[in-house]
Design an enzyme around this catalytic site. Structure first.
Site, PDB file in Angstrom:
ATOM      1  N   ARG A 127       2.109 -10.255  10.365  1.00 38.79           N
ATOM      2  CA  ARG A 127       3.418  -9.597  10.479  1.00 38.79           C
ATOM      3  C   ARG A 127       4.538 -10.554  10.077  1.00 38.79           C
ATOM      4  O   ARG A 127       5.657 -10.124   9.822  1.00 38.79           O
ATOM      5  CB  ARG A 127       3.698  -9.145  11.925  1.00 38.79           C
ATOM      6  CG  ARG A 127       2.722  -8.168  12.576  1.00 38.79           C
ATOM      7  CD  ARG A 127       2.452  -6.956  11.760  1.00 38.79           C
ATOM      8  NE  ARG A 127       1.256  -7.150  10.948  1.00 38.79           N
ATOM      9  CZ  ARG A 127       0.921  -6.389   9.917  1.00 38.79           C
ATOM     10  NH1 ARG A 127       1.711  -5.402   9.540  1.00 38.79           N
ATOM     11  NH2 ARG A 127      -0.178  -6.620   9.231  1.00 38.79           N
ATOM     12  N   LYS A 136       0.812  -1.216   0.000  1.00 39.89           N
ATOM     13  CA  LYS A 136       0.000   0.000   0.000  1.00 39.89           C
ATOM     14  C   LYS A 136       0.845   1.265   0.000  1.00 39.89           C
ATOM     15  O   LYS A 136       0.467   2.261  -0.620  1.00 39.89           O
ATOM     16  CB  LYS A 136      -0.962   0.011   1.184  1.00 39.89           C
ATOM     17  CG  LYS A 136      -0.325   0.232   2.544  1.00 39.89           C
ATOM     18  CD  LYS A 136      -1.376   0.287   3.633  1.00 39.89           C
ATOM     19  CE  LYS A 136      -0.736   0.468   5.007  1.00 39.89           C
ATOM     20  NZ  LYS A 136      -0.089   1.775   5.176  1.00 39.89           N
ATOM     21  N   THR A 137       1.991   1.242   0.685  1.00 36.35           N
ATOM     22  CA  THR A 137       2.833   2.440   0.721  1.00 36.35           C
ATOM     23  C   THR A 137       3.345   2.774  -0.674  1.00 36.35           C
ATOM     24  O   THR A 137       3.359   3.938  -1.095  1.00 36.35           O
ATOM     25  CB  THR A 137       4.012   2.249   1.686  1.00 36.35           C
ATOM     26  OG1 THR A 137       3.514   1.919   2.982  1.00 36.35           O
ATOM     27  CG2 THR A 137       4.849   3.512   1.780  1.00 36.35           C
ATOM     28  N   GLN A 156      -7.797  -4.720   9.739  1.00 32.41           N
ATOM     29  CA  GLN A 156      -6.699  -4.307  10.612  1.00 32.41           C
ATOM     30  C   GLN A 156      -7.094  -3.143  11.513  1.00 32.41           C
ATOM     31  O   GLN A 156      -6.228  -2.415  12.008  1.00 32.41           O
ATOM     32  CB  GLN A 156      -5.472  -3.939   9.774  1.00 32.41           C
ATOM     33  CG  GLN A 156      -4.938  -5.105   8.964  1.00 32.41           C
ATOM     34  CD  GLN A 156      -3.662  -4.765   8.224  1.00 32.41           C
ATOM     35  OE1 GLN A 156      -2.611  -4.540   8.832  1.00 32.41           O
ATOM     36  NE2 GLN A 156      -3.737  -4.734   6.903  1.00 32.41           N
ATOM     37  N   ASP A 170      -3.763   7.700   4.740  1.00 28.01           N
ATOM     38  CA  ASP A 170      -3.322   6.325   4.980  1.00 28.01           C
ATOM     39  C   ASP A 170      -3.958   5.799   6.262  1.00 28.01           C
ATOM     40  O   ASP A 170      -4.346   6.579   7.138  1.00 28.01           O
ATOM     41  CB  ASP A 170      -1.795   6.309   5.093  1.00 28.01           C
ATOM     42  CG  ASP A 170      -1.221   4.908   4.997  1.00 28.01           C
ATOM     43  OD1 ASP A 170      -1.969   3.974   4.651  1.00 28.01           O
ATOM     44  OD2 ASP A 170      -0.014   4.745   5.262  1.00 28.01           O
ATOM     45  N   GLU A 171      -4.053   4.480   6.389  1.00 23.55           N
ATOM     46  CA  GLU A 171      -4.592   3.829   7.593  1.00 23.55           C
ATOM     47  C   GLU A 171      -5.956   4.412   7.977  1.00 23.55           C
ATOM     48  O   GLU A 171      -6.216   4.716   9.148  1.00 23.55           O
ATOM     49  CB  GLU A 171      -3.602   3.964   8.772  1.00 23.55           C
ATOM     50  CG  GLU A 171      -2.205   3.418   8.496  1.00 23.55           C
ATOM     51  CD  GLU A 171      -2.143   1.901   8.492  1.00 23.55           C
ATOM     52  OE1 GLU A 171      -3.205   1.261   8.566  1.00 23.55           O
ATOM     53  OE2 GLU A 171      -1.023   1.368   8.396  1.00 23.55           O
TER      54      GLU A 171
END
Length: 767
Positions: A626, A37-38, A276, A225-226
């Site tokens: 993770r 995503k980044t 998330q 973001d997020e």
């Protein structure tokens, strides 16, 4: 529109390319864990500029940490060069501070207002609770701060809460008065806390249409973001910035079409993943992302499902677990990295047995080429670290607990920052009170009370009261001490415009004698504090060197916005221990999730919270995803809680993982007659059998009562030793010096272990 052969599209999969090139006014990118995503977000920013859809200065990109903002800026600069300088790429708080400092005169604040962190906030609340005697009601600084934060995140202010106060509830009445006094104190001190930064910005945009129009005209493309972690106040901020500008607020020099019809709303791109969303306790509202298409009709949705981090076995397990949540947009993560190793499961007799497994596995990983920094151990609560730390110390596994006392929260750092805050903002009462007798100069509580009373009775700041110290009629020694402090502050304030933050900080350290006092101390901790002071000066020097036009206020702003997660150093040679909440956004080659038990994960408190079980499942999912190569899930049959040993049951989440994906390890209990049961796969968590107490003889379980000192024990390669629990073995090598000597031993039955010689329960065996 970007050409098909644009380097900005190189290496992207089909979904990522759609997300980068979309021209939708509202775009939701549902980015699964590890889906890049980044990269997508930064390339979308670059594409907006490269395709001439936007000037850099028209872009506002918002992240949740300074680290993420810095990484995003670096990536955009790598793609386009220094054009990123014109953009706003920052956290919510940083963006709001920038707006508020510019528009301070609109809400009655100085541009040099102070930002109170959680420590400052608790100190002020503690004093207000004490002044009101509310501690007798059971009110604590943490509970009051949490309730205030929750209300502010809902955009409820003191006046708005007034009508909600339960007059027959003494606690609620006391809370309201403390909150009212708290906000009044902030105003007098020209200070805002972290929640206020966002709330005040929203209020400013709603109250002053001209200011709102100015920022709506400027930011034509907003990217967040997020997005699943946004609370109501942050959501409201985004909505305010993405409203159209009406014709009457369009400037005269604008095109005629805009002056007639106004300026349409900015385009909005949000990136996130409802799977998330794990910060409901901080006010995060999952509805912000789940209901995005309702809030922005016609929005385009792009799903990023290809995972570039984990093996397929890990993803299959994570997909299976999260599929049991119903409040989500369906997606299925997949990887082209192959199936990978199966997940390793382990059921220990106790938390010490579990910790032994983790330590042994880490040492095995090291033998196969892993580094300590490639490995992380996650847990649901901080209380679980004790057994892990004890085993790691005994077996010489280097580790670091993420989430301990952060650099900017240390006593000496807070003291010196208080000096800088008092210099930059003379109205900051909290900062002035902190430095009155720091270092000690004979200004005790009685003198402080007299000074505060003088300031309040005359309607002046505490700084101004210092200048009138001789009017208090106190003794010459204490009056002189206050005069000296006032002279120091006055001199430093006079130099603010021409001196750097580093120069001012160095002068404060020298003039107060703070470092000298620590240097004369015999306390080893004070020597460490000197190093911390030098590090702070180095930080200020680096800031001043890289921001030559910035001064003290800008430095204090930078420091106040440093988030705890930003301080994680991934390059260290240590195993990282952290909570599952802290782990979000990170990745490691090998991950251990410990304590996968009912009432721990999911936590017992989730049963009483609406949506609590679903959030606990998302937390477990975040932890699983993770892991890049190896995932370990462990639990204990019994666990010491509040001084009592309680029997545990396997977490229901384990039942949601297909059996073929987990390799459950065979028993390693002290008594081979005790078999470690595989967690039951029935729908209800099955209780584990109670093992006889006398069988629990592992040295790890006696760690609190065994005290060894083998400092004088000489060991060489080839020596035979006996360990209280591992039996006999041969020393392969001895490394380290003094109390840090480590023996690498091949035990006849227990296999290879690394032991800290000083405290290990070992003796040499005569040849």
């Amino acid at each position: 529109m970007l050409p098909a052969d644009s380097p900005l599209l190189s290496g992207l999969n089909e979904a990522q390319e759609r997300a980068v090139t979309s021209e939708a006014d509202s775009l939701l990118i549902v980015a699964g864990a590890g889906s890049g995503k980044t990269s997508v977000l930064t390339r979308r920013i670059a594409a907006l500029i490269a395709s001439k859809r936007s000037w850099p200065s028209q872009i506002l990109a918002i992240t949740f940490t300074n680290k993420a903002a810095g990484e995003m800026r670096e990536r955009v600069e790598a793609l386009l060069g220094d054009v990123a300088e014109g953009m706003w790429i920052s956290t919510f708080h940083s963006a709001c501070v920038r707006i508020l400092r510019t528009e301070a005169d609109h809400f009655g604040y100085s541009k040099a207002f102070t930002i109170y962190d959680s420590g400052d906030q608790r100190a002020l609340i503690k004093r207000l609770i004490r002044d009101q005697g509310a501690d007798r009601l059971g009110l604590s600084p943490s509970s009051v701060a949490a309730k205030m934060s929750r209300l502010k995140n809902e955009l409820v202010d003191v006046d708005g809460y007034r009508s909600r106060v339960q007059e027959n509830d003494p606690n609620d009445v006391a809370f309201f008065q403390i909150w009212a006094d708290y906000q009044a104190e902030l105003l007098r001190s020209q200070a805002l806390d972290f929640d206020d930064l966002i709330v005040t910005t929203v209020q400013l945009l709603r109250a002053v249409p001209e200011v709102a129009a100015q920022y709506r005209r400027r930011f034509r493309h907003i990217l967040v973001d997020e997005y699943q972690d946004t609370n109501h106040a942050q959501y409201a901020l985004i909505r305010e910035l993405t409203k159209p500008v009406p014709p009457d607020l369009v400037p005269e020099q604008a095109p005629e079409e805009q002056k007639k019809k106004g300026i349409p709303a900015a385009s909005l791109t949000v990136v996130g993943d409802s799977d998330q969303s794990i910060y409901a306790f901080r006010g995060a509202d999952i509805r912000n992302i789940v209901e995005f298409e309702r809030d922005f009709p016609g929005a385009e949705v792009v799903l990023l499902e290809q995972n570039y981090r984990s093996t397929q076995n890990i993803l299959d397990a994570a997909n299976a677990v999260i599929s049991h949540n119903f409040d989500r947009k369906a997606k299925n993560l997949f990887s082209d990295q192959g199936a990978g190793d199966p997940i390793i499961g382990f059921t220990g007799y106790s938390q010490h047995d579990e910790a032994q497994f983790v330590a042994d596995e880490i040492l095995s990983l090291m033998d196969t080429g892993y580094r300590y920094s490639d490995i992380a151990v996650f847990y649901r609560t901080n209380a679980q670290t004790r057994a892990l730390e004890e085993l790691f110390i005994r077996q010489a596994v280097p580790y670091r607990v993420i989430g301990g006392t952060k650099f900017y929260e240390r006593l000496e750092i807070k003291d010196l920052l208080a000096y800088l805050q008092a210099i930059a903002n003379p109205a900051d009462t909290l900062a002035v009170r902190r430095i009155l007798n720091t270092p000690k100069r004979g200004i005790g509580p009685a003198t402080e009370s007299a000074l505060v009373a003088h300031a309040e009775s005359t309607g002046i700041t505490l700084s101004a009261a210092l200048a009138e110290a001789e009017q208090l009629g106190l003794g010459p020694k204490v009056t002189g001490a206050m005069a000296d402090l006032n002279a120091l502050l006055a001199e430093m304030r006079a130099s603010v415009e021409r001196a750097s933050a580093a120069d001012i900080l160095s002068a404060v350290v020298d003039r107060t004698g703070y470092r000298d006092i620590l240097n004369r101390s015999d306390d080893p901790q004070d020597l460490a504090r000197v190093e911390n002071i030098d590090e702070l000066i180095a930080v200020a020097t680096e800031f001043s060197r890289g921001n030559q036009e910035a001064g003290l206020v800008e430095f204090l702003t930078e420091v106040s916005l440093v988030a705890a997660a930003d301080e994680l150093d991934d390059s260290g040679g240590t195993v990282s221990l952290m909570t599952l909440h802290t782990a979000k956004g990170l990745e490691f080659d090998a991950v251990f999730i410990t304590g996968v038990e009912e009432e721990l994960l999911p936590h017992r408190m989730s049963a009483t919270e609406p949506g609590g079980l679903a959030e606990e499942r998302r937390l477990f999912y975040v932890g699983m995803t993770r892991a890049k190569k190896k995932l370990h899930l462990s639990l204990a049959m019994s666990r010491a809680t509040f001084g009592e040993v309680m029997m545990s049951a396997p977490s229901r989440f384990l039942q949601e993982i297909p059996e073929h994906l987990i390799d459950w390890r065979e028993s390693g209990l002290p008594d081979p007659a005790l078999e470690r049961p595989r967690p039951s796969l029935s729908r209800e968590p099955a209780p584990l059998p109670r093992a006889p107490r006398e069988k629990n003889t592992s040295w790890a379980n006696r760690v609190d009562t065994v005290v060894r000192d083998n400092s004088e024990l000489e060991l060489l390669a080839g020596d035979r030793i006996r360990h209280d629990d591992f039996g006999e073995g041969t020393v392969n090598a001895v490394t380290g010096q003094g109390p840090k000597r480590v023996a690498e031993v091949a035990f006849d039955e227990a296999g290879k272990k690394r032991l800290l010689i000083k405290i290990a329960p070992i003796t040499k065996v005569d040849a």
